[in-house]
Motif scaffolding. Structure first.
Motif, PDB file in Angstrom:
ATOM      1  N   VAL A 419       0.701  -1.076  -0.320  1.00 48.04           N
ATOM      2  CA  VAL A 419      -0.209  -0.289  -0.266  1.00 48.04           C
ATOM      3  C   VAL A 419       0.977   1.139   0.552  1.00 48.04           C
ATOM      4  CG1 VAL A 419      -2.070   1.237   1.073  1.00 48.04           C
ATOM      5  CG2 VAL A 419      -2.064  -1.771   0.738  1.00 48.04           C
ATOM      6  N   THR A 420       1.687   1.347  -1.034  1.00 47.72           N
ATOM      7  CA  THR A 420       2.507   2.880  -1.108  1.00 47.72           C
ATOM      8  C   THR A 420       1.932   3.784  -2.276  1.00 47.72           C
ATOM      9  OG1 THR A 420       3.042   2.317  -3.264  1.00 47.72           O
ATOM     10  CG2 THR A 420       4.437   1.542  -1.412  1.00 47.72           C
ATOM     11  N   LEU A 421       2.001   4.687  -1.972  1.00 48.59           N
ATOM     12  CA  LEU A 421       1.551   5.686  -2.403  1.00 48.59           C
ATOM     13  C   LEU A 421       0.945   5.556  -4.158  1.00 48.59           C
ATOM     14  CD1 LEU A 421      -0.032   9.049  -2.468  1.00 48.59           C
ATOM     15  CD2 LEU A 421       2.058   9.937  -2.975  1.00 48.59           C
ATOM     16  N   ARG A 422       2.167   5.086  -4.740  1.00 50.35           N
ATOM     17  CA  ARG A 422       2.189   4.297  -5.943  1.00 50.35           C
ATOM     18  C   ARG A 422       0.768   4.176  -6.372  1.00 50.35           C
ATOM     19  NH1 ARG A 422       4.289   1.254  -9.828  1.00 50.35           N
ATOM     20  NH2 ARG A 422       4.533   1.717 -12.123  1.00 50.35           N
ATOM     21  N   GLN A 423       0.608   2.500  -5.124  1.00 46.16           N
ATOM     22  CA  GLN A 423       0.475   1.501  -5.802  1.00 46.16           C
ATOM     23  C   GLN A 423      -0.974   1.601  -5.073  1.00 46.16           C
ATOM     24  OE1 GLN A 423       3.760  -1.884  -6.654  1.00 46.16           O
ATOM     25  NE2 GLN A 423       2.030  -2.337  -4.850  1.00 46.16           N
ATOM     26  N   LEU A 424      -1.425   2.996  -4.304  1.00 47.15           N
ATOM     27  CA  LEU A 424      -2.723   3.281  -4.132  1.00 47.15           C
ATOM     28  C   LEU A 424      -3.860   4.536  -5.424  1.00 47.15           C
ATOM     29  CD1 LEU A 424      -4.610   2.874  -1.859  1.00 47.15           C
ATOM     30  CD2 LEU A 424      -3.509   5.771  -1.436  1.00 47.15           C
ATOM     31  N   LEU A 425      -2.726   5.084  -5.915  1.00 46.81           N
ATOM     32  CA  LEU A 425      -2.895   5.906  -6.820  1.00 46.81           C
ATOM     33  C   LEU A 425      -2.796   5.325  -7.822  1.00 46.81           C
ATOM     34  CD1 LEU A 425      -1.056   9.174  -6.650  1.00 46.81           C
ATOM     35  CD2 LEU A 425      -3.213   8.347  -6.062  1.00 46.81           C
ATOM     36  N   ALA A 426      -2.559   3.744  -8.258  1.00 51.79           N
ATOM     37  CA  ALA A 426      -2.672   3.075  -9.870  1.00 51.79           C
ATOM     38  C   ALA A 426      -2.603   1.257  -9.130  1.00 51.79           C
ATOM     39  CB  ALA A 426      -1.615   3.467 -10.599  1.00 51.79           C
ATOM     40  N   ARG A 427      -4.096   0.709  -8.636  1.00 58.22           N
ATOM     41  CA  ARG A 427      -4.220   0.091  -8.135  1.00 58.22           C
ATOM     42  C   ARG A 427      -5.124  -0.807  -9.677  1.00 58.22           C
ATOM     43  NH1 ARG A 427      -2.308  -2.367  -3.516  1.00 58.22           N
ATOM     44  NH2 ARG A 427      -3.053  -3.861  -2.376  1.00 58.22           N
ATOM     45  N   PRO A 428      -4.970  -1.633 -10.687  1.00 62.14           N
ATOM     46  CA  PRO A 428      -3.017  -1.917 -10.432  1.00 62.14           C
ATOM     47  C   PRO A 428      -2.751  -1.019 -11.118  1.00 62.14           C
ATOM     48  CG  PRO A 428      -5.030  -3.205 -11.532  1.00 62.14           C
ATOM     49  CD  PRO A 428      -5.694  -2.633 -10.829  1.00 62.14           C
ATOM     50  N   ILE A 429      -3.545  -0.625 -12.324  1.00 55.37           N
ATOM     51  CA  ILE A 429      -3.197   0.813 -13.294  1.00 55.37           C
ATOM     52  C   ILE A 429      -3.940   1.724 -12.532  1.00 55.37           C
ATOM     53  CG2 ILE A 429      -3.314  -1.251 -15.065  1.00 55.37           C
ATOM     54  CD1 ILE A 429      -5.572  -0.960 -16.313  1.00 55.37           C
ATOM     55  N   PRO A 430      -3.412   3.164 -13.320  1.00 56.13           N
ATOM     56  CA  PRO A 430      -3.379   4.300 -13.431  1.00 56.13           C
ATOM     57  C   PRO A 430      -4.537   4.963 -14.475  1.00 56.13           C
ATOM     58  CG  PRO A 430      -0.824   3.776 -14.474  1.00 56.13           C
ATOM     59  CD  PRO A 430      -1.929   2.924 -14.367  1.00 56.13           C
ATOM     60  N   THR A 431      -5.734   3.942 -14.223  1.00 60.58           N
ATOM     61  CA  THR A 431      -7.553   4.690 -14.982  1.00 60.58           C
ATOM     62  C   THR A 431      -8.194   4.859 -14.077  1.00 60.58           C
ATOM     63  OG1 THR A 431      -8.268   2.709 -15.420  1.00 60.58           O
ATOM     64  CG2 THR A 431      -6.603   3.425 -16.741  1.00 60.58           C
ATOM     65  N   GLY A 432      -9.305   6.039 -14.315  1.00 67.05           N
ATOM     66  CA  GLY A 432     -10.245   5.875 -13.676  1.00 67.05           C
ATOM     67  C   GLY A 432     -11.087   4.457 -13.889  1.00 67.05           C
ATOM     68  N   ASP A 433     -10.919   3.744 -14.370  1.00 67.64           N
ATOM     69  CA  ASP A 433     -11.651   2.346 -14.699  1.00 67.64           C
ATOM     70  C   ASP A 433     -10.481   1.159 -13.982  1.00 67.64           C
ATOM     71  OD1 ASP A 433     -13.192  -0.116 -14.750  1.00 67.64           O
ATOM     72  OD2 ASP A 433     -14.064   0.055 -17.043  1.00 67.64           O
TER      73      ASP A 433
END
Length: 480
Positions: A419-433
């Motif tokens: 649960v890093t900032l990167r893997q919180l924002l992109a879980r698992p990929i950086p999209t709204g879906d």
């Protein structure tokens, strides 16, 4: 038999939530599970002695009554939940205990000079707990439905997730209470992800409480399976999937798996950009877990702690934070953080008359083979002298054992991905879906938004995405 519309791989709570949502939309759904029983880590078994029923994964469910999916599903009407007055407790070596009562005012009144500051931090969020749950149990990279609540929550997370996290506190108990719940993320602190997750849990502690399901966590999975079958869904257990080509053709395939398993199973069906991004996903630190069968109740130094179902052990904020830093650096801390649950305190069905079960884990480096029994026992004995004398039997799993038992929890990482900032924002990929991975393929596990916890949201939101994308079904189906 005709090919299903949707195939779900994995029958954990999220996989079952996806299957229920799709089946209630009128689709033909097949769920395939490698284990001989559904539920994933949400299972309850006699792990020590006959008559002692232990939760193999999570025992206490802060999001069970707050999750938008479970509320729409009417989980509380299907499974009896026992909600203690004390959401969680934090015992100290001197025999005193900081208490997070379900009642926020009562909690604040017990926190001495920090009571007003604690109430100012959490009060506005507790007043809008439903909005907090919708915000925190959805994708981060999407415009929130309630921006005001999102901003308030973000400011609170910044307050407790940065270097000045002690600025508002004057005493020991309030910051220790919050640190204990933030440590559920198994991450170094202070950090924004730990603060956000901890505050989300703390808000629900004062809004709906931290309940346990009567009879054990397995009752949650049982309710989902019952509903799936009632709406025409099918479930196959004991069937391991190693390649998507082993599955019947379907318009949508949903995986309730870890990211490494997704990469192995899906292969070239994933586009190169998605595949490259997923290869950057990393597991976090692990947990070692011990289930105890006890001859009687735990003799906590503070009698109030004996009524708590959930307890966080580890001492003041600075000591807990130091332990978490050690774990992140690959070291076993001398004074570890230990999370304890004693569900038989409120649910006598878990153990024979007069006996008790105790569920506990401590944080360890990922993949550690250390037997956690002594670490956990020593931590409990420190604030409950005589605990060891009550132990009738124990069943321990190292972090490596936890990962081997459930493939989603690589190396013992109960979050299925750090649960890093990167893997919180992109879980698992950086999209709204973030559940949709292209070409009819979806991920719904804790490795996808909104992340770990028994809340069903990952599965439900993945199903909503596939209903819209693959079948043109825009309206959510009724769930009860």
């Amino acid at each position: 038999m005709s090919a299903p519309d949707v195939v779900v791989v994995g029958a954990g709570p999220n996989g079952l939530a996806a299957a229920v949502t799709a089946a209630r939309a009128g689709l033909d759904v097949l769920v395939v599970e490698a284990a001989d029983r559904p539920g994933g880590a949400a299972r309850t078994e006699e792990a020590t002695l006959p008559g002692f029923r232990h939760d193999l994964g999570a025992a206490v469910h802060p999001m069970a009554l707050a999750s938008p999916f479970f509320r729409a599903f009417g989980l509380a009407d299907r499974v009896p939940f026992l909600v203690p007055e004390i959401s969680y407790a934090h015992p100290f070596d001197d025999g005193t205990t900081a208490i997070a009562w379900r009642d926020l005012a009562r909690t604040a009144s017990g926190l001495g000079p920090d009571g007003p500051a604690y109430r100012r931090l959490l009060g506005p969020l507790v007043a809008r707990a439903d909005d907090v749950a919708r915000f925190t149990l959805g994708p981060v990279l999407r415009v929130p439905r309630d921006p005001t609540t999102a901003i308030r929550f973000g400011l609170a997370a910044l307050d407790q997730g940065g270097a000045a996290w002690d600025a508002r506190w004057r005493d020991r108990d309030a910051p220790a209470l919050l640190t204990g719940v933030m440590a559920h993320t198994v991450r170094p602190m202070p950090s924004l992800p730990s603060a956000a997750a901890g505050l989300a849990l703390a808000v629900q502690a004062h809004a709906v409480g931290w309940p346990v399901p009567a009879g054990g966590t397995g009752a949650i999975a049982d309710a989902l399976v019952e509903d799936l079958l009632a709406h025409g869904g099918r479930l196959e257990t004991g069937r391991t999937v190693t390649d998507l080509r082993e599955l019947p053709a379907a318009r949508a395939t949903v995986l309730d798996t870890s990211v490494p398993a997704l990469l192995a199973i899906a292969g070239r069906r994933l586009g190169p950009a998605v595949r490259a991004w997923l290869r950057t996903v990393r597991f976090g630190s692990g947990v070692g877990k011990v289930d105890f069968a006890l001859d009687g109740p735990v003799p906590w130094l503070d009698p109030t702690a004996r009524a708590a179902v959930t307890l966080h052990l580890g001492g003041p904020r600075a000591v807990v934070a130091a332990a978490e830093r050690d774990v992140a650096r690959g070291r076993v801390p001398e004074r570890p953080y230990v999370l304890v649950a004693q569900p038989s305190t409120v649910d006598p069905s878990r153990a024979p008359r007069g006996k008790h079960v105790l569920w506990a884990y401590t944080h360890l480096p990922n993949g550690s083979t250390l037997d956690p029994t002594e670490l956990v026992s020593a931590a409990i004995e420190r604030v409950a002298p005589g605990f060891r004398d009550l132990v009738l039997a124990a069943n321990a799993r190292s972090a490596a054992d936890v990962g081997a038992w459930d493939a989603n929890l690589g190396g013992g990482d109960i979050a299925a991905g750090a649960v890093t900032l990167r893997q919180l924002l992109a879980r698992p990929i950086p999209t709204g879906d973030p559940w949709h991975l292209g070409r009819g393929l979806y991920l719904c596990s804790a490795a996808a938004a909104p992340g770990p916890g028994v809340h069903g949201q990952g599965g439900h939101l993945a199903a909503r995405s596939l209903l819209r994308r693959e079948f043109g079904i825009v309206e959510a189906p009724p769930l009860r």
